[in-house]
Design a protein around this motif. Structure first.
Motif, PDB file in Angstrom:
ATOM      1  N   LEU A  91       6.772  -1.022   7.342  1.00 42.25           N
ATOM      2  CA  LEU A  91       6.784   0.290   6.706  1.00 42.25           C
ATOM      3  C   LEU A  91       7.698   0.309   5.492  1.00 42.25           C
ATOM      4  N   ILE A  92       7.309   1.067   4.466  1.00 44.18           N
ATOM      5  CA  ILE A  92       8.153   1.280   3.297  1.00 44.18           C
ATOM      6  C   ILE A  92       8.242   2.769   2.999  1.00 44.18           C
ATOM      7  N   THR A  93       9.359   3.186   2.458  1.00 46.77           N
ATOM      8  CA  THR A  93       9.515   4.516   1.890  1.00 46.77           C
ATOM      9  C   THR A  93      10.220   4.331   0.559  1.00 46.77           C
ATOM     10  N   GLY A  94      10.055   5.278  -0.327  1.00 43.56           N
ATOM     11  CA  GLY A  94      10.695   5.117  -1.623  1.00 43.56           C
ATOM     12  C   GLY A  94      10.718   6.386  -2.440  1.00 43.56           C
ATOM     13  N   VAL A 147       0.856  -1.185   0.000  1.00 42.18           N
ATOM     14  CA  VAL A 147       0.000   0.000   0.000  1.00 42.18           C
ATOM     15  C   VAL A 147       0.894   1.237   0.000  1.00 42.18           C
ATOM     16  N   VAL A 148       0.786   2.034  -1.055  1.00 46.23           N
ATOM     17  CA  VAL A 148       1.470   3.325  -1.110  1.00 46.23           C
ATOM     18  C   VAL A 148       0.429   4.355  -0.686  1.00 46.23           C
ATOM     19  N   GLN A 155      12.682   4.849 -12.713  1.00 43.95           N
ATOM     20  CA  GLN A 155      13.458   3.995 -11.819  1.00 43.95           C
ATOM     21  C   GLN A 155      12.907   4.155 -10.407  1.00 43.95           C
ATOM     22  N   VAL A 156      12.640   3.022  -9.725  1.00 41.43           N
ATOM     23  CA  VAL A 156      12.000   3.026  -8.413  1.00 41.43           C
ATOM     24  C   VAL A 156      12.920   2.374  -7.389  1.00 41.43           C
ATOM     25  N   THR A 157      13.053   3.015  -6.214  1.00 38.29           N
ATOM     26  CA  THR A 157      13.758   2.432  -5.079  1.00 38.29           C
ATOM     27  C   THR A 157      12.803   2.439  -3.896  1.00 38.29           C
ATOM     28  N   ILE A 158      12.658   1.277  -3.244  1.00 41.86           N
ATOM     29  CA  ILE A 158      11.807   1.142  -2.064  1.00 41.86           C
ATOM     30  C   ILE A 158      12.663   0.546  -0.947  1.00 41.86           C
ATOM     31  N   VAL A 159      12.592   1.149   0.236  1.00 43.39           N
ATOM     32  CA  VAL A 159      13.322   0.654   1.399  1.00 43.39           C
ATOM     33  C   VAL A 159      12.302   0.257   2.456  1.00 43.39           C
ATOM     34  N   GLN A 190       8.655  13.109  -6.078  1.00 42.53           N
ATOM     35  CA  GLN A 190       9.231  11.821  -6.443  1.00 42.53           C
ATOM     36  C   GLN A 190       9.241  10.826  -5.279  1.00 42.53           C
ATOM     37  N   ALA A 191       8.884  11.248  -4.058  1.00 43.01           N
ATOM     38  CA  ALA A 191       8.966  10.399  -2.863  1.00 43.01           C
ATOM     39  C   ALA A 191       7.588   9.856  -2.470  1.00 43.01           C
ATOM     40  N   PHE A 192       7.587   8.679  -1.826  1.00 43.68           N
ATOM     41  CA  PHE A 192       6.337   8.090  -1.361  1.00 43.68           C
ATOM     42  C   PHE A 192       6.589   7.262  -0.102  1.00 43.68           C
ATOM     43  N   LEU A 193       5.480   6.928   0.603  1.00 40.00           N
ATOM     44  CA  LEU A 193       5.566   6.078   1.782  1.00 40.00           C
ATOM     45  C   LEU A 193       4.318   5.237   1.903  1.00 40.00           C
ATOM     46  N   GLY A 194       4.441   4.161   2.668  1.00 35.73           N
ATOM     47  CA  GLY A 194       3.322   3.252   2.870  1.00 35.73           C
ATOM     48  C   GLY A 194       3.763   2.043   3.662  1.00 35.73           C
TER      49      GLY A 194
END
Length: 122
Positions: free
Chosen positions: A85-88, A59-60, A95-99, A66-70
């Motif tokens: 939790l994710i942020t990205g 879930v975003v 190009q997508v990076t999710i941590v 350009q930033a998102f969280l979920g």
């Protein structure tokens, strides 16, 4: 929110994820990822199969530029629902990076799919 589809494969600490249901352009923004993405995942931890068509939800919730969280969510074999939790961030080229709490996903948003690799420590 739109329902979206996620398929993931874990192999020796690596996760390949394919997502469909969103679109991309030369000026991709994180808003294009907002929503609920659902599907299944399959894979291994070491040589032990741990996921076989197991439901996965990503879930975003919020996006700014350009930033998102979920969060991502799954159910353990004992029935316990777990979320993380994710942020990205996403580049204009898609190009997508999710941590998350213990790993990093790097991939590419192209048309209506997101694919890439997830690496988790341990």
């Amino acid at each position: 929110m739109n329902s979206r589809f996620v398929t993931a494969i874990i192999a020796t600490g690596l996760l390949t994820i394919a997502v469909s249901g969103c679109s991309s352009s030369a000026n991709t923004t994180a808003d294009q990822l907002v929503g609920t993405w659902t599907g299944t995942n399959a894979g291994y931890e070491g040589t032990v199969p741990v996921y076989v068509d197991k439901p996965l939800t990503v879930v975003v919730q919020e996006a700014t530029g350009q930033a998102f969280l979920g969060y991502k969510e799954w159910t353990e074999p004992d029935g316990t629902v777990v979320d993380e939790l994710i942020t990205g961030a996403v580049t204009g080229a898609g190009q997508v990076t999710i941590v998350d709490e213990d790993g990093v996903f790097e991939g590419v948003l192209s048309g209506s799919s997101l694919s890439g690799t997830y690496v988790e420590n341990g």
